[in-house]
Design a protein around this motif. Structure first.
Motif, PDB file in Angstrom:
ATOM      1  N   CYS A   1       0.820  -1.216   0.000  1.00 21.06           N
ATOM      2  CA  CYS A   1       0.000   0.000   0.000  1.00 21.06           C
ATOM      3  C   CYS A   1       0.856   1.269   0.000  1.00 21.06           C
ATOM      4  O   CYS A   1       0.478   2.274  -0.631  1.00 21.06           O
ATOM      5  CB  CYS A   1      -0.958  -0.005   1.191  1.00 21.06           C
ATOM      6  N   ASP A   2       2.011   1.236   0.678  1.00 21.75           N
ATOM      7  CA  ASP A   2       2.859   2.426   0.722  1.00 21.75           C
ATOM      8  C   ASP A   2       3.510   2.706  -0.626  1.00 21.75           C
ATOM      9  O   ASP A   2       3.646   3.867  -1.030  1.00 21.75           O
ATOM     10  CB  ASP A   2       3.936   2.258   1.794  1.00 21.75           C
TER      11      ASP A   2
ATOM     12  N   ARG B   1       2.269   1.835  -3.559  1.00 25.54           N
ATOM     13  CA  ARG B   1       1.206   2.308  -4.453  1.00 25.54           C
ATOM     14  C   ARG B   1       0.873   3.769  -4.157  1.00 25.54           C
ATOM     15  O   ARG B   1       0.699   4.586  -5.075  1.00 25.54           O
ATOM     16  CB  ARG B   1      -0.043   1.435  -4.306  1.00 25.54           C
ATOM     17  N   ARG B   2       0.775   4.106  -2.893  1.00 21.43           N
ATOM     18  CA  ARG B   2       0.450   5.479  -2.512  1.00 21.43           C
ATOM     19  C   ARG B   2       1.545   6.435  -2.990  1.00 21.43           C
ATOM     20  O   ARG B   2       1.253   7.514  -3.526  1.00 21.43           O
ATOM     21  CB  ARG B   2       0.286   5.579  -1.000  1.00 21.43           C
TER      22      ARG B   2
ATOM     23  N   ASP C   1       1.230   7.009  -6.742  1.00 16.49           N
ATOM     24  CA  ASP C   1       0.118   7.907  -7.061  1.00 16.49           C
ATOM     25  C   ASP C   1       0.452   9.357  -6.706  1.00 16.49           C
ATOM     26  O   ASP C   1       0.137  10.288  -7.460  1.00 16.49           O
ATOM     27  CB  ASP C   1      -1.146   7.464  -6.313  1.00 16.49           C
TER      28      ASP C   1
END
Length: 458
Positions: A258-259, A261-262, A265
């Motif tokens: 998740c980190d 991907r964040r 983005d």
């Protein structure tokens, strides 16, 4: 001079030389002391030669006649590069013969006035993306009292920069061995196209995939090193870039943490906010390349087997890191027709990517995750293999297609571990890639400033 300076860069040292706050000898003595204290990072220290080079550089600076912008700058090289009078160990105990010549890349840097501190550690034979080495020790980075790997195979090269022992190093990259440790350590790493530099005097792993490049703190430093290593025989067509793209569909389906991907983005947003146009373009070549590697095989494994075939078929294999030995021994399982198919498809996919990009560069995360814990990687053979595949998954695309690539740090996870953005181009478009990296670096760097690290690496 502060070893704790987070930007212990070439530019930082140049400024100190010009202002006479310290000399090349001061910097070299500091680097040698740190290299000796980090035996898991340095396999060999070239102390005698370094002191001679530093003394000569100090004299040039005193007379205001530095040989180049790298004069007096300490550096280190992965222990695959030949240095006269030193063994090229390949991260193994099996290679102890002293080299009778120095790799042209290393020689070019020394002739520019740079000071060679020594040779850095690596995964044995450069055959993993994780950077473990049971013979010389495994470099690690510490966050919140936990030991994480630095990534491989250029683990020592990245660690030497991370620990501010030297501002830049040379690594090699066959499947991601510059870009992965740069990603895990929050550094800038450049995988050059295979034909950009003179690659003689470097121990091979996979001859059709092997290439080299520098690891440092910023694109400016990469550019300075590249200017010494790259000697074009004719004037390049131009170093301007013509656009930046990413494939939203491809990135969306990746199993990113998740980190990571964040951070990816946020990088896209930061670029858009800085006025850098980033277009969503379907790059079907990326999926096709991943599918080919997964369903058919990896050329690097086939060529690695051929490189070390004489060793594999002897009892000396028992002296090799078992995690490397088991991969080497299992690397000769593809029939000749499929091997031939991999070579044929590489040319077709390179052309296909060129058509899809139409001169533009493309973005993706450098690795699927941030650096894993050393304890996770060493838990079992199965865990090692799984983490190794995950580390290499995205960088193998560019290696197979000979895409020059630059890993740029673009954030941190909740534990303070770095995330990374990979900027790539078609083979041979290195000048355009570096130019674009320099253009977008300030926008990406702004993300790092906004985030609190919340850690101290040890």
């Amino acid at each position: 001079m502060k070893s704790s300076d987070s930007k212990y860069s070439i530019c930082f040292l140049q400024k100190g030389f010009r202002e006479k706050r310290f000399t090349p000898m001061d910097v070299t003595q500091h680097a040698l002391k740190q290299a000796r204290a980090h035996s898991q990072i340095f396999t060999q220290v070239c102390e005698k030669e370094a002191l001679i080079q530093a003394n000569e550089s100090t004299q040039r600076w005193r007379h205001g006649t530095p040989a180049s912008e790298l004069d007096g700058i300490p550096f280190a090289v992965k222990d695959l590069f030949d240095i006269k009078g030193y063994a090229t160990t390949r991260g193994s105990t099996l290679y102890s013969a002293l080299s009778d010549s120095t790799s042209p890349q290393v020689l070019a840097l020394i002739e520019s006035g740079a000071v060679l501190i020594g040779k850095t550690n690596l995964s044995e034979f450069a055959y993993s993306g994780l950077g473990l080495n049971p013979h010389f020790g495994t470099p690690t980075q510490t966050y919140n009292d936990n030991a994480y790997i630095t990534g491989g195979s250029s683990c020592g090269s990245a660690a030497a920069v991370l620990e501010n022992i030297v501002p830049f190093t040379l690594g090699t990259d066959t499947a991601g061995s510059i870009r992965i440790p740069s990603s895990y350590c929050g550094l800038v790493g450049f995988r050059a196209s295979r034909k950009r530099y003179d690659n003689r005097g470097i121990a091979p792993l996979s001859p059709s995939l092997d290439t080299t490049g520098p690891i440092g703190h910023c694109v400016d430093d990469i550019l300075l090193v590249d200017s010494i290593l790259y000697s074009p025989t004719e004037q390049p067509a131009g170093s301007s870039h013509s656009g930046l793209v990413f494939d939203a569909q491809f990135c969306q389906q990746l199993p990113l943490d998740c980190d990571t991907r964040r951070a990816f983005d946020l990088s896209l947003d930061a670029l858009q906010n800085a006025g850098v146009a980033v277009e969503d373009v379907r790059l079907s070549t990326l999926d096709a390349t991943l599918d080919l590697i997964k369903n058919i095989g990896w050329l690097g494994s086939i060529e690695a087997y051929l490189t070390y075939e004489d060793l594999i078929n002897t009892d000396k294999l028992g002296q090799v890191d078992p995690l490397v030995a088991q991969r080497l021994a299992a690397s000769n399982q593809l029939p000749a027709t499929q091997i031939s198919y991999l070579y044929q498809q590489r040319e077709k996919l390179q052309q296909r990517l060129s058509n899809e990009l139409a001169g533009r560069a493309f973005l993706m995360p450098t690795t699927l995750t941030t650096a894993p814990l050393l304890s996770q990687v060493t838990q079992s053979v199965e865990s090692f293999n799984e983490h190794n595949i995950n580390a290499l998954r995205l960088t193998m695309i560019g290696s197979y297609l000979d895409c020059p690539g630059i890993a740029l740090p673009n954030g941190y996870n909740s534990n303070g571990l770095p995330t990374s953005l990979l900027l790539s181009q078609c083979s041979g478009n290195d000048d355009a890639l570096i130019s674009l990296a320099k253009t977008i670096e300030p926008a990406i760097a702004s993300l790092l400033i906004k985030q609190s690290k919340g850690n101290n690496h040890g």
